[in-house]
Design a protein around this motif. Structure first.
Motif, PDB file in Angstrom:
ATOM      1  N   GLY A  16       0.824  -1.199   0.000  1.00  0.00           N
ATOM      2  CA  GLY A  16       0.000   0.000   0.000  1.00  0.00           C
ATOM      3  C   GLY A  16       0.858   1.249   0.000  1.00  0.00           C
ATOM      4  O   GLY A  16       2.095   1.196  -0.013  1.00  0.00           O
ATOM      5  N   TRP A  17       0.190   2.402   0.013  1.00  0.00           N
ATOM      6  CA  TRP A  17       0.871   3.688  -0.025  1.00  0.00           C
ATOM      7  C   TRP A  17       1.218   4.151   1.379  1.00  0.00           C
ATOM      8  O   TRP A  17       0.406   4.080   2.289  1.00  0.00           O
ATOM      9  CB  TRP A  17      -0.002   4.734  -0.705  1.00  0.00           C
ATOM     10  N   LEU A  18       2.459   4.614   1.544  1.00  0.00           N
ATOM     11  CA  LEU A  18       2.933   5.240   2.771  1.00  0.00           C
ATOM     12  C   LEU A  18       3.714   6.496   2.399  1.00  0.00           C
ATOM     13  O   LEU A  18       4.098   6.688   1.237  1.00  0.00           O
ATOM     14  CB  LEU A  18       3.835   4.298   3.577  1.00  0.00           C
ATOM     15  N   TYR A  19       3.957   7.322   3.383  1.00  0.00           N
ATOM     16  CA  TYR A  19       4.786   8.513   3.184  1.00  0.00           C
ATOM     17  C   TYR A  19       6.167   8.252   3.766  1.00  0.00           C
ATOM     18  O   TYR A  19       6.300   7.889   4.944  1.00  0.00           O
ATOM     19  CB  TYR A  19       4.158   9.727   3.868  1.00  0.00           C
ATOM     20  N   LEU A  20       7.187   8.426   2.946  1.00  0.00           N
ATOM     21  CA  LEU A  20       8.566   8.356   3.396  1.00  0.00           C
ATOM     22  C   LEU A  20       8.994   9.767   3.798  1.00  0.00           C
ATOM     23  O   LEU A  20       9.015  10.681   2.971  1.00  0.00           O
ATOM     24  CB  LEU A  20       9.470   7.806   2.297  1.00  0.00           C
ATOM     25  N   ILE A  21       9.323   9.935   5.074  1.00  0.00           N
ATOM     26  CA  ILE A  21       9.628  11.257   5.621  1.00  0.00           C
ATOM     27  C   ILE A  21      11.139  11.407   5.711  1.00  0.00           C
ATOM     28  O   ILE A  21      11.807  10.681   6.442  1.00  0.00           O
ATOM     29  CB  ILE A  21       8.972  11.435   7.004  1.00  0.00           C
ATOM     30  N   PRO A  31       7.644  14.968   3.458  1.00  0.00           N
ATOM     31  CA  PRO A  31       7.089  13.624   3.238  1.00  0.00           C
ATOM     32  C   PRO A  31       6.835  13.371   1.753  1.00  0.00           C
ATOM     33  O   PRO A  31       6.275  14.221   1.050  1.00  0.00           O
ATOM     34  CB  PRO A  31       5.777  13.657   4.035  1.00  0.00           C
ATOM     35  N   ARG A  32       7.255  12.221   1.284  1.00  0.00           N
ATOM     36  CA  ARG A  32       7.040  11.829  -0.110  1.00  0.00           C
ATOM     37  C   ARG A  32       6.271  10.517  -0.141  1.00  0.00           C
ATOM     38  O   ARG A  32       6.625   9.571   0.568  1.00  0.00           O
ATOM     39  CB  ARG A  32       8.376  11.665  -0.848  1.00  0.00           C
ATOM     40  N   GLN A  33       5.253  10.464  -0.959  1.00  0.00           N
ATOM     41  CA  GLN A  33       4.408   9.282  -1.029  1.00  0.00           C
ATOM     42  C   GLN A  33       5.088   8.209  -1.874  1.00  0.00           C
ATOM     43  O   GLN A  33       5.514   8.452  -2.996  1.00  0.00           O
ATOM     44  CB  GLN A  33       3.036   9.638  -1.618  1.00  0.00           C
ATOM     45  N   ARG A  34       5.161   7.006  -1.313  1.00  0.00           N
ATOM     46  CA  ARG A  34       5.784   5.869  -1.984  1.00  0.00           C
ATOM     47  C   ARG A  34       4.908   4.630  -1.804  1.00  0.00           C
ATOM     48  O   ARG A  34       4.154   4.527  -0.838  1.00  0.00           O
ATOM     49  CB  ARG A  34       7.188   5.591  -1.423  1.00  0.00           C
ATOM     50  N   TYR A  35       5.056   3.705  -2.742  1.00  0.00           N
ATOM     51  CA  TYR A  35       4.292   2.453  -2.680  1.00  0.00           C
ATOM     52  C   TYR A  35       5.174   1.369  -2.073  1.00  0.00           C
ATOM     53  O   TYR A  35       6.235   1.048  -2.607  1.00  0.00           O
ATOM     54  CB  TYR A  35       3.817   2.028  -4.071  1.00  0.00           C
ATOM     55  N   LEU A  44      10.310  -3.624   0.195  1.00  0.00           N
ATOM     56  CA  LEU A  44      10.738  -2.818  -0.938  1.00  0.00           C
ATOM     57  C   LEU A  44       9.698  -1.732  -1.189  1.00  0.00           C
ATOM     58  O   LEU A  44       8.534  -1.860  -0.802  1.00  0.00           O
ATOM     59  CB  LEU A  44      10.929  -3.672  -2.199  1.00  0.00           C
ATOM     60  N   TYR A  45      10.150  -0.648  -1.818  1.00  0.00           N
ATOM     61  CA  TYR A  45       9.205   0.407  -2.140  1.00  0.00           C
ATOM     62  C   TYR A  45       9.546   1.032  -3.488  1.00  0.00           C
ATOM     63  O   TYR A  45      10.684   0.977  -3.954  1.00  0.00           O
ATOM     64  CB  TYR A  45       9.130   1.466  -1.033  1.00  0.00           C
ATOM     65  N   TYR A  46       8.489   1.621  -4.113  1.00  0.00           N
ATOM     66  CA  TYR A  46       8.558   2.172  -5.462  1.00  0.00           C
ATOM     67  C   TYR A  46       8.040   3.605  -5.447  1.00  0.00           C
ATOM     68  O   TYR A  46       7.328   4.018  -4.527  1.00  0.00           O
ATOM     69  CB  TYR A  46       7.706   1.349  -6.435  1.00  0.00           C
ATOM     70  N   LYS A  47       8.381   4.323  -6.494  1.00  0.00           N
ATOM     71  CA  LYS A  47       7.850   5.669  -6.654  1.00  0.00           C
ATOM     72  C   LYS A  47       6.400   5.625  -7.100  1.00  0.00           C
ATOM     73  O   LYS A  47       5.581   6.455  -6.695  1.00  0.00           O
ATOM     74  CB  LYS A  47       8.696   6.451  -7.666  1.00  0.00           C
ATOM     75  N   GLU A  48       6.067   4.669  -7.946  1.00  0.00           N
ATOM     76  CA  GLU A  48       4.698   4.432  -8.384  1.00  0.00           C
ATOM     77  C   GLU A  48       4.357   2.968  -8.134  1.00  0.00           C
ATOM     78  O   GLU A  48       5.238   2.131  -7.923  1.00  0.00           O
ATOM     79  CB  GLU A  48       4.545   4.754  -9.886  1.00  0.00           C
ATOM     80  N   LYS A  49       3.088   2.661  -8.159  1.00  0.00           N
ATOM     81  CA  LYS A  49       2.679   1.272  -7.991  1.00  0.00           C
ATOM     82  C   LYS A  49       3.198   0.451  -9.166  1.00  0.00           C
ATOM     83  O   LYS A  49       2.961   0.794 -10.331  1.00  0.00           O
ATOM     84  CB  LYS A  49       1.152   1.185  -7.916  1.00  0.00           C
TER      85      LYS A  49
END
Length: 767
Positions: A16-21, A31-35, A44-49
């Protein structure tokens, strides 16, 4: 970009989407939203889904057993309110990954998912860790050869202590007792309800807190007046009601008829702040000036989805009394918002309790108590306002939150602004829809598990009552088989048989004390060595004694099958002494000092030959502050450790095993509502939240519990210390049994602290 949402496929897959602070080079927090995806122990996380599985993530790695998760509560970033948590390496907490979620429910699910991944993680070996380790871990042995990412193996057997926990491997949890991580969801204390119903109005039940102090003597002694509580059912999710109550902006005018304006004076941390509220005068009695309050607000989320919000008045230099307002004093109060099971077509229901004890500073002191009660009851009717508001609101309604950071902008004239911080309300609404999961079975609140009515703490068909009834039934059958007179049958047991039963019980208790521990003379001599006296007719304040073991509930033999708890039996160790010490710094390893009562007692007993190999279990509760206090509790047993395999494993085990097993059951037997609500009555694995230093000796094990290792815990303990002279606190210590062979559980020892006086603490002896 998609809005913040979350999907749970199974226990091993979450995304799901979280904010990387992160902090930019200009020292600005952004804060930047990452998947994010969590599959097993791989994160692992991505810039987009990602559109397909082969897409390369921005960052990936393994969550290993050394990964820790810390809840940071509610934060505001440029008007965006997030519920934050951090993930870091237990051996180097300088490098952290900080995340934020749009709701406390979502944050709690991610926190639990990362904790579960760390608990079940395998050694990462040559793989890259998800959390930066920053440098070399101080590890003497590892299962794999790669430095910085291996699983620690402690081969010391608890003797040489080659493996040391870092001083910051803790999770900042909202409470040092009641909200510490626990595998059990139900309360572990048998206690009568402190509430008595006295009325019903506007669909709300009204309760008064029952107190022992009544009449003029209690007023002369400065006892607080009884708290008042209103209870009602609101057809909304707990999360939404929590956001409604926490908001301080224009949205509050939809239900709070007392509220004029409000603001945050100081943001302390993610779980507490200082706020200023001003009330209008339209609801107050005739010719009464409007009131205002400066209160310390603290909140936490329980594991079952309940929310607890606590208030108490404070003085703050940034907010002196205003000329047009009278500064009222809120002694204690707050909300408890608990989830309820669906009923009929209402899928989302919650129970809202609103408690207040307020001195409204009425001008006529003769009528002040009566006026304070009437005004407080009028304010408690806001629960009905919340209920009626949600009847006309959509199911996904969420109020606009208020930023929790301190106000910096000023309006014209130099007066502070009381406006809410704004964020994207449209996204918040979509996010609320994404978080709803009607297929998930709702959990039963811990506040409602013990009874159909939440104000009765003991069910009628409880295990301990059944055992008691079975005992009486067997006793009556035995009497009938032996033959009884008609008079005995009509009047119960005969006087002779009752007296004989009492004598037998006293003899059995005396024999049990003789077999399990030292005699009374030895205990009395040890109590005289401690700085806190034993409770007696002469000592009724600032004293200690053993607590009744039957007050506490522990895991029974069949707990892994039926998850039922049973009444605890007598502890296996004897409570022999207590110290109430003060010092200018934190005092560690007290048992090693020659002036300590353990060293003095063992030396005397060895020379006299009275005891053979006594073993001491010492708990040192370290209270931080300008003056540091230590409550040291001493327990002793003359039985060999091999008679209690779980205790033997605990004494000889490594720190990781000890931290995962050491439990504390607290109970405020006497005290105000706010203290009882802060402490709670649920078993706590305090080793997973607070730093504990273990010190082994030839005949003792000392546990130094540093309450100051959690910033939130310090605030709660400061609250308890303020009421300490009016509290009766009961504590029970035990080691959690997690396997079939270890069950049933047993208590190590209990303690009852009666009206401790901070002024009576004794300075710590240096040697």
């Amino acid at each position: 970009m998609e809005n913040s949402s979350m999907e749970v496929v199974c226990g091993a897959h979450m995304e799901g989407w979280l904010y990387l602070i992160q902090t930019t080079r200009l020292m600005m927090t952004q804060p930047r939203q990452r998947y994010f995806m969590l599959v097993g122990s791989r994160a692992l996380y991505y810039k987009e889904k990602p559109a397909h599985r082969d897409e390369a993530p921005i960052k990936s790695g393994l969550i290993d057993p050394c990964t820790r998760v810390k809840d940071h509560g509610r934060e505001s970033f440029h008007g965006l309110v997030l519920f934050t948590f951090i993930i870091y390496d237990s051996y180097n907490n300088s490098d952290k990954l900080r995340f934020g979620a749009r709701s406390p429910e979502e944050a709690a699910k991610w926190i639990q998912a990362f904790k579960d991944a760390a608990d079940h993680a395998q050694p990462p070996g040559n793989n890259i860790s998800f959390v930066p380790s920053g440098g070399r871990r101080r590890i003497p042995f590892r299962l794999t050869g790669m430095r910085g990412n291996g699983l620690v193996r402690d081969t010391s057997g608890g003797k040489d202590h080659l493996y040391h926990e870092d001083s910051t491997i803790l999770a900042d949890l909202p409470d040092w007792t009641g909200s510490l991580p626990s595998r059990d969801a139900s309360p572990d204390v048998i206690a009568d309800s402190p509430w008595q119903i006295f009325g019903c109005k506007n669909g709300l039940r009204l309760f008064r807190e029952s107190t022992d102090q009544q009449g003029l003597s209690s007023k002369i002694q400065g006892e607080d007046s009884a708290a008042l509580m209103a209870v009602g059912v609101v057809h909304a999710a707990c999360e939404s009601v929590f956001a409604t109550v926490m908001a301080l902006g224009p949205s509050r005018a939809e239900w709070d008829f007392c509220f004029l304006r409000g603001r945050v004076i100081e943001h302390i941390d993610g779980h507490s702040d200082v706020i200023h509220k001003q009330f209008n005068r339209y609801w107050t009695p005739w010719r009464m000036k409007p009131r205002d309050l400066v209160i310390h607000r603290y909140w936490r989320r329980e594991d079952d989805g309940s929310y607890v919000i606590l208030y108490r008045s404070v003085t703050h230099q940034k907010c002196p009394p205003r000329q047009k307002f009278v500064r009222a004093w809120l002694k204690s109060g707050g909300y408890v918002i608990s989830p309820l099971l669906p009923q009929g077509g209402n899928l989302q229901r919650c129970l809202v309790k609103h408690v207040l004890t307020v001195d409204w500073k009425h001008w006529n002191t003769c009528w002040s108590p009566a006026c304070d009660k009437d005004i407080t009851l009028h304010v408690l009717e806001r629960v009905a306002s919340i209920r009626e508001m949600y009847k006309v609101k959509p199911a996904d309604y969420k109020p606009i939150s208020t930023p929790v950071e301190t106000e910096r902008r000023k309006v014209k004239g130099g007066k502070p602004s009381y406006e809410d911080g704004q964020f994207d309300a449209k996204k918040g609404k979509q996010h609320g829809n994404a978080l709803r999961d009607d297929h998930v079975e709702p959990k039963v609140s811990t506040f409602l598990q013990l009874a159909d009515d939440e104000f009765y703490d003991v069910p009628e068909d409880s295990s301990w009552e059944q055992d008691h009834d079975a005992e009486l039934e067997s006793q009556s059958v035995q009497n009938e088989s032996e033959g009884t007179s008609d008079e005995d049958k009509s009047g119960g047991l005969s006087k002779f048989s009752a007296a004989a039963t009492i004598v037998k019980r006293l003899q059995a208790a005396a024999q049990k004390r003789t077999q399990q521990g030292p005699d009374e003379d030895v205990i009395d001599s040890l109590f005289k060595e401690g700085s806190l006296p034993k409770c007696s007719i002469l000592n009724t304040t600032s004293c200690v004694s053993s607590a009744d073991a039957s007050t506490f509930l522990i895991r029974g033999k069949q707990y892994l099958r039926d998850h039922k708890k049973v009444v605890a039996k007598e502890p296996i160790m004897q409570f022999v002494a207590a110290d109430w010490l003060k010092s200018g710094k934190r005092e560690d390893h007290l048992a090693s000092r020659t002036s300590n009562l353990v060293q003095r007692f063992v030396a005397n007993q060895t020379m006299d030959g009275k005891l053979e190999d006594p073993f001491f279990f010492i708990v040192n509760l370290q209270v931080p502050g300008t003056t540091c206090y230590s409550l040291v509790l001493y327990y002793m047993s003359t039985c060999p450790l091999s008679d209690s395999p779980l205790l033997e494993n605990f004494v000889n085990g490594d720190n990781r095993f000890r931290n995962s097993r050491f439990k504390l059951i607290p109970n405020i037997a006497k005290g105000s509502w706010i203290v009882k609500q802060s402490v709670g009555k649920t078993a706590c694995l305090i080793g997973e939240a607070l730093e504990i230093s273990y010190y082994n000796g030839t005949n003792y094990l000392e546990l130094d519990v540093d309450i100051g290792s959690s910033s939130v815990a310090r605030g709660v303990v400061n609250l308890v210390v303020g009421y300490l002279s009016k509290l009766v606190i009961e504590l029970a210590f035990l080691i959690q049994a997690s396997t079939e062979e270890e069950l049933p559980e047993y208590l190590l020892g209990t303690c009852r602290l009666i009206n401790l006086d901070v002024a009576k603490a004794v300075p710590t002896h240096p040697g």
